[in-house]
Design an enzyme around this catalytic site. Sequence first.
Site, PDB file in Angstrom:
ATOM      1  N   ILE A 134       0.861  -1.172   0.000  1.00 49.91           N
ATOM      2  CA  ILE A 134       0.000   0.000   0.000  1.00 49.91           C
ATOM      3  C   ILE A 134       0.902   1.228   0.000  1.00 49.91           C
ATOM      4  O   ILE A 134       2.059   1.163   0.417  1.00 49.91           O
ATOM      5  CB  ILE A 134      -0.995   0.024   1.191  1.00 49.91           C
ATOM      6  CG1 ILE A 134      -0.259  -0.081   2.526  1.00 49.91           C
ATOM      7  CG2 ILE A 134      -2.033  -1.060   1.045  1.00 49.91           C
ATOM      8  CD1 ILE A 134      -1.208  -0.038   3.729  1.00 49.91           C
ATOM      9  N   ASP A 135       0.378   2.338  -0.479  1.00 48.63           N
ATOM     10  CA  ASP A 135       1.190   3.533  -0.654  1.00 48.63           C
ATOM     11  C   ASP A 135       1.723   4.068   0.674  1.00 48.63           C
ATOM     12  O   ASP A 135       1.139   3.843   1.734  1.00 48.63           O
ATOM     13  CB  ASP A 135       0.370   4.634  -1.337  1.00 48.63           C
ATOM     14  CG  ASP A 135      -0.116   4.225  -2.717  1.00 48.63           C
ATOM     15  OD1 ASP A 135       0.623   3.487  -3.391  1.00 48.63           O
ATOM     16  OD2 ASP A 135      -1.222   4.633  -3.098  1.00 48.63           O
ATOM     17  N   LYS A 136       2.811   4.795   0.594  1.00 54.22           N
ATOM     18  CA  LYS A 136       3.454   5.388   1.769  1.00 54.22           C
ATOM     19  C   LYS A 136       2.450   6.139   2.638  1.00 54.22           C
ATOM     20  O   LYS A 136       2.412   5.980   3.861  1.00 54.22           O
ATOM     21  CB  LYS A 136       4.575   6.329   1.312  1.00 54.22           C
ATOM     22  CG  LYS A 136       5.186   7.201   2.395  1.00 54.22           C
ATOM     23  CD  LYS A 136       6.297   8.064   1.819  1.00 54.22           C
ATOM     24  CE  LYS A 136       6.837   9.064   2.831  1.00 54.22           C
ATOM     25  NZ  LYS A 136       5.938  10.223   3.009  1.00 54.22           N
TER      26      LYS A 136
END
Length: 302
Positions: A134-136
């Site tokens: 999942i994105d930062k």
Amino acid sequence: MTKHTFISEEKSTRLDKWLTNQTEWSRSLIQQWIQDGHVAVNGEPAKSNYKIQLNDEVVVVEPEVKELEVKAEALDLDIIYEDKDVLVVNKPRGMVVHPAPGHASGTLVNGLMAHCQDLSGINGVLRPGIVHRIDKDTSGLLMVAKNDLAHESLVEQLKNKTTKRRYEALVSGVIPHDKGTIDAPIGRDPEDRQRMTVTDMHAREAVTHFQVIERFANYTHVACELETGRTHQIRTHMKYIGYPIVGDPKYGSRKKHDFPINGQALHAELLGFIHPRTGEEMLFHAPLPDDLKNCLNQAGRK
């Protein structure tokens, strides 16, 4: 090194832009490869501003990337579940999943390496045990494989769309429909290779189901369930239908927001899969983080 050959089917624009549109490489990376002599047109060294002609043969010799050294770091990880095969972690917003240039330490992988020594090696040195990401600046649940048997099973479940992945988000605008499905292919944005967009060019199938949880005066609290798992899928799809996620620096409103969150108001709240060894159905929840709760409270007052 990996060799790639492309044949132009029409006259086009300059070489670096043409290659960017043909591939998922960034324009700056292609320009660097051209400068370093890794790109040839019809057997001759190429220049970035060369104008592509019909039937040109473009050969790119992709140089080997030197992998970063990954060090174990004792980090305060929120482990939701763990056994000898799998691990489920609740990633905080702001944490990068695996090391990359500019993020060599403090990543989830650094912390996992200190937490356990038996991660799957299928994804290589930089991504041990990582099955999906999942994105930062998205928070929430991730499944991690501790051996190759688990890794192969979890990847197959993702491929077969049998995992359950539900996110909660706060989006700009009031969605009139109680629920809906966004079935629109996603690929790289030809104008900005760091962004994804709905397109038919070099795109992959992408399906997101959404349901309204609560409506506010100018915002909507939604649940989004992934059927596929493309890069930035929910962020891209919500922008596409006109309801971008609050605080999203890539796909949100250009107008500065005053919500108390650093990044997009998006949280992976539910994760479900079949246990690779026991066959048991596993289902996990992660409560909304305080920053997203504060955004929802503020949206209700606006």
